[in-house]
Design a protein around this motif. Sequence first.
Motif, PDB file in Angstrom:
ATOM      1  N   GLU A  89       0.774   4.466 -20.930  1.00 51.84           N
ATOM      2  CA  GLU A  89       1.313   5.970 -20.914  1.00 51.84           C
ATOM      3  C   GLU A  89       0.605   6.490 -19.719  1.00 51.84           C
ATOM      4  O   GLU A  89       1.015   7.240 -18.817  1.00 51.84           O
ATOM      5  CB  GLU A  89       1.057   6.372 -21.967  1.00 51.84           C
ATOM      6  CG  GLU A  89       1.728   7.825 -22.057  1.00 51.84           C
ATOM      7  CD  GLU A  89       1.723   8.641 -23.398  1.00 51.84           C
ATOM      8  OE1 GLU A  89       2.557   9.571 -23.310  1.00 51.84           O
ATOM      9  OE2 GLU A  89       1.222   8.185 -24.510  1.00 51.84           O
ATOM     10  N   LEU A  95       8.532   4.651 -24.232  1.00 49.77           N
ATOM     11  CA  LEU A  95       8.262   5.766 -25.193  1.00 49.77           C
ATOM     12  C   LEU A  95       9.419   5.159 -26.471  1.00 49.77           C
ATOM     13  O   LEU A  95       8.944   5.308 -27.616  1.00 49.77           O
ATOM     14  CB  LEU A  95       8.747   7.223 -24.761  1.00 49.77           C
ATOM     15  CG  LEU A  95       7.671   7.795 -24.028  1.00 49.77           C
ATOM     16  CD1 LEU A  95       8.311   9.126 -23.321  1.00 49.77           C
ATOM     17  CD2 LEU A  95       6.690   8.135 -24.780  1.00 49.77           C
ATOM     18  N   ARG A 130       7.783   2.616 -28.458  1.00 54.35           N
ATOM     19  CA  ARG A 130       6.695   3.048 -29.163  1.00 54.35           C
ATOM     20  C   ARG A 130       7.223   4.049 -30.206  1.00 54.35           C
ATOM     21  O   ARG A 130       6.516   4.770 -30.880  1.00 54.35           O
ATOM     22  CB  ARG A 130       5.664   3.761 -28.401  1.00 54.35           C
ATOM     23  CG  ARG A 130       5.215   2.996 -27.221  1.00 54.35           C
ATOM     24  CD  ARG A 130       4.385   1.761 -27.620  1.00 54.35           C
ATOM     25  NE  ARG A 130       3.183   2.179 -28.289  1.00 54.35           N
ATOM     26  CZ  ARG A 130       2.168   1.111 -28.551  1.00 54.35           C
ATOM     27  NH1 ARG A 130       2.491  -0.209 -28.431  1.00 54.35           N
ATOM     28  NH2 ARG A 130       1.088   1.710 -28.892  1.00 54.35           N
ATOM     29  N   ARG A 131       8.520   3.923 -30.547  1.00 49.93           N
ATOM     30  CA  ARG A 131       9.388   4.769 -31.393  1.00 49.93           C
ATOM     31  C   ARG A 131       9.026   6.429 -31.200  1.00 49.93           C
ATOM     32  O   ARG A 131       9.205   7.159 -32.224  1.00 49.93           O
ATOM     33  CB  ARG A 131       8.961   4.570 -32.888  1.00 49.93           C
ATOM     34  CG  ARG A 131       9.074   3.042 -33.142  1.00 49.93           C
ATOM     35  CD  ARG A 131       8.956   2.573 -34.781  1.00 49.93           C
ATOM     36  NE  ARG A 131       9.070   1.268 -34.922  1.00 49.93           N
ATOM     37  CZ  ARG A 131      10.266   0.653 -35.322  1.00 49.93           C
ATOM     38  NH1 ARG A 131      11.439   1.432 -35.070  1.00 49.93           N
ATOM     39  NH2 ARG A 131      10.689  -0.634 -35.304  1.00 49.93           N
ATOM     40  N   ARG A 132       8.861   6.644 -30.206  1.00 49.83           N
ATOM     41  CA  ARG A 132       8.826   8.099 -29.524  1.00 49.83           C
ATOM     42  C   ARG A 132       9.977   8.517 -29.180  1.00 49.83           C
ATOM     43  O   ARG A 132      10.270   9.136 -27.833  1.00 49.83           O
ATOM     44  CB  ARG A 132       7.455   8.432 -28.650  1.00 49.83           C
ATOM     45  CG  ARG A 132       6.372   7.942 -29.525  1.00 49.83           C
ATOM     46  CD  ARG A 132       5.279   7.813 -28.742  1.00 49.83           C
ATOM     47  NE  ARG A 132       4.771   8.956 -27.622  1.00 49.83           N
ATOM     48  CZ  ARG A 132       4.078   8.994 -26.811  1.00 49.83           C
ATOM     49  NH1 ARG A 132       2.995   7.951 -26.757  1.00 49.83           N
ATOM     50  NH2 ARG A 132       3.640  10.073 -26.167  1.00 49.83           N
ATOM     51  N   GLU A 162      10.855  12.098 -27.401  1.00 48.49           N
ATOM     52  CA  GLU A 162      10.087  12.358 -26.151  1.00 48.49           C
ATOM     53  C   GLU A 162      10.930  11.435 -25.087  1.00 48.49           C
ATOM     54  O   GLU A 162      10.943  11.738 -23.919  1.00 48.49           O
ATOM     55  CB  GLU A 162       8.678  11.808 -26.244  1.00 48.49           C
ATOM     56  CG  GLU A 162       7.641  12.654 -27.211  1.00 48.49           C
ATOM     57  CD  GLU A 162       6.272  12.106 -27.150  1.00 48.49           C
ATOM     58  OE1 GLU A 162       5.578  12.114 -26.089  1.00 48.49           O
ATOM     59  OE2 GLU A 162       5.996  11.609 -28.275  1.00 48.49           O
TER      60      GLU A 162
END
Length: 929
Positions: free
Chosen positions: A780, A810, A813-815, A818
């Motif tokens: 990131e 993202l 990463r299950r974001r 975002e």
Amino acid sequence: MDEHTGDLGAVTRPDPDPEELILGRDAELARLFRAVDSEAADPVLILAGEMGTGKSALLDRAVRRAEASGARVLRAEGSESESSLAFSALHQLLRSLRAEMDGIPERQRAALVHAFGSGPAPLGPDLMLVGVAVLNLLSDLGDRGPVLVVLDDAQWCDRASLDVLSFAARRLAGEPVTILIGARSGDHVPGFDRHVPTLTLEPLDNTSAGRLLDLQPTSPTSHTRTRILEQAGGNPLALVELTRAASAHDTAAPPQSAGPLPLTDHLERIFAARQSELPTDTAEALLLLAAMDSTDSAIAAAVGLPAPRDAAWLPAEQAGLVRHTGRDVRFRHPLVRSAVYHAASSGAQRKAHLALAEMLRGAPDRRAWHLAAACPGPDADVSAELERTAARARRRGGHAAAGKALQRAAELAPRREDSARLLIEAASAAVFTGDIAWVEELAAAARARTDDPSLLASAAVLAGRLAVLTVRHATVFSRLTEAAEQLALSYPAAALDLLADAAVVRFYAGEDTQRHRIADLLRRLPEDASSAGVRTWVMAVSDPFDERAGLVALLPQLATEAETRPEQLTAVGIMAWILDETPQAVRVFDEAFHRWELQGALPEGLGGAVAWAYVERGRWEQAREACTRTTAVGRAVGLDHAVACAATVDAAVLAFQGDASSARARAEEALDLIDPLESRSVAVYARRALGAAAAAEGAYETAYDQFRMVFTADGTPMHYHACYPALADLAAAAVRCGRGDEAAQIVERSANTLADNASPRLRALISRARGLLANPEDAEPHFRAALADPVLEYWPFERAQTLLDLAEWLRRRRRITEARGPLTEALETFRRLGARPWIERARVESRAAGLDVTDTAPDALAELSPQQQQIIRLAARGLTNREIGEKLFLSPRTVSSHLYRSFPKLGITARSQLRDLIEGTLATARQQG
């Protein structure tokens, strides 16, 4: 049964029908007829053969066939005397189309009329605009019916005409226009000798040669026949003329030369021998006709040339030297003209040319050449006349004609200093022909005539200017730097100009030793305010990273100083691009083109920078338009390197747009035109395009292999500038084919090399590469760093790629929430650019992130080819077919054809719907993004 006359060894027959004399050429005639009947795939065909093999006779037969079928025939013949007159062959070809010229756009018509020496000058000489005018003329004629263009003796046509016709010819596919070109075997016909099908006339076989002898009025037999067949070697003209000579001399064999002679020389002697037996008035008329080289009825009578039916011509006609063609008299063959002219005394030749010059006071260019032909030695007045002729030719864009006139003026200049100056000016004109050998010949001749350091410096600079555009980079670099070293003390300004060219060669070649050589020479030259711009160029082009900050700081001042000089503005833009100041480069280019539409016959050194800057800025249509022009100009003047540079940019855009097959074709074309070890920058750009094309198809192993080839085995960039932008693409391909470790080493090696000298753009690309190659938990910060600087918005495609990479990371990463913002922005950018593979990838990722993205094709233009998209977008802006054709160097018919094929794919039926469709496509893209 034949009746033999034993003394002559011949059989007497009536004159044969000229149609019957084309023997042994059935296959060749069939090929010509297929071309005339528009059954051939190519619109252009070269008919090549040695002198006397019957090229003109075959072309005559093709013309008769075309006329019988109702085709419009345009015909011109090259002539030695007019080969130095700019656009003379083109004028001869189009002189019957005065009415049709009124139908083409005014700007094009003005350029064409001015090229012919009439009318006011347009903004500047533009060979491409004249080419578009001719293309439109031929296309308009084609709308009314088939058109046949015949150019005979093309080896004697002026260069400007050939450049224009070759430009038009390459754009006639699909038009009912055929071009037949007759030229001698082995002679170079600029623009028509590469990728143009050639039909070569071989010698007649023994059977056909024998049949031709049988058809002669006095057919040879026995030993005479054997000797003629041996000497003629299957050449039809030789068979006929040796037979005629044997009969006329009443001998048992053809006349013998004193020793072995080429066939053409032998025939010239035969023709000259016939002339010696003619009456005085006939011989004088023949010499005048030979001095004219082409019949001009307006001056023929005034100089004492007998009328076509005058009895004075009869002996020459009976001797087989001339023939009647409608309203005039012409030599039966160019060899006759040459024989007549060279058999005359120098005094008689001079008298003929002076008579012609006297009658040509209203045609100063032709008059100047006749005066020059009449000069027995140096003559200042005639030299000045030729110099004025050259000036007129240059104003019309006839650079080859100008160079020839100045070269002849130099030969006639009484003073060596004037001769050297004229040779330098000739070289400056010859530069625009792309003929490096001629430029170097002129420069060498100038050096032999003067010790003046300023002239010697000019000679070196002129030769260098063209040399940088060729593919011989190693040789050229050595010559430029050696000349710069010699001039460093005596003429430092010229030495700096040579280093400026050497820097361009260094950019193309990418040799690190060249950087050290340039830096060493630059240190020896004095610094002053007047040379600041050139010194900055040398430093920026040859080593853009060493003192990048200082060089960038100088750009605004240099741009201000060049504000009213478009060519210098362009140079500032190129420096800005090399220094990764793309936004400033594009602004400068826009300003330069507003003031100056890149007129002139050559692309400037590093002209590909213009197209690359537009690519990086996201203005892909303009980039492709710039490539189109560079390709057209480069091909017209035979500069393969310029063509290769344009092809790599074009290939990259095509790959980004998803046309992988076309991208590969353009990249391979570029690689075929250069030596990858001599032109590392072009090779790197081509590999980057090939990698992008493979990535667009999901062939990531292939993509990685292509990107890997722009670095050496140990990971060093193959080129000091062109390789670094490929780092992120290398990393993206590597992580998809399991080559991440190797790619990471290459990225870090480049990062360490650049260190603090990297531009914000390169720092962003390196950060993106690190993010792609990092362990997932460490990625990131790298992606965020690649997006941190607001200035990176000026590289929209690269920014959108990074946004997509971040969004993918993202989401994994299950974001997901975002991820949606970067995804939306990336998708909108890809849609705006027309980057179809990236649109699809972003749409797939958007759906995975829960965004409402429909399955319908978001871009109505997606099914069109890149060229069709260009045409559609220009048409949507309200441009007519002619205006689009002028911008893209296409005929209106070709533009119309693309529009016709595009409308059904777009679901529209009228041109008026295009603007709404384009605006609707953009609106849909924004909504779906």
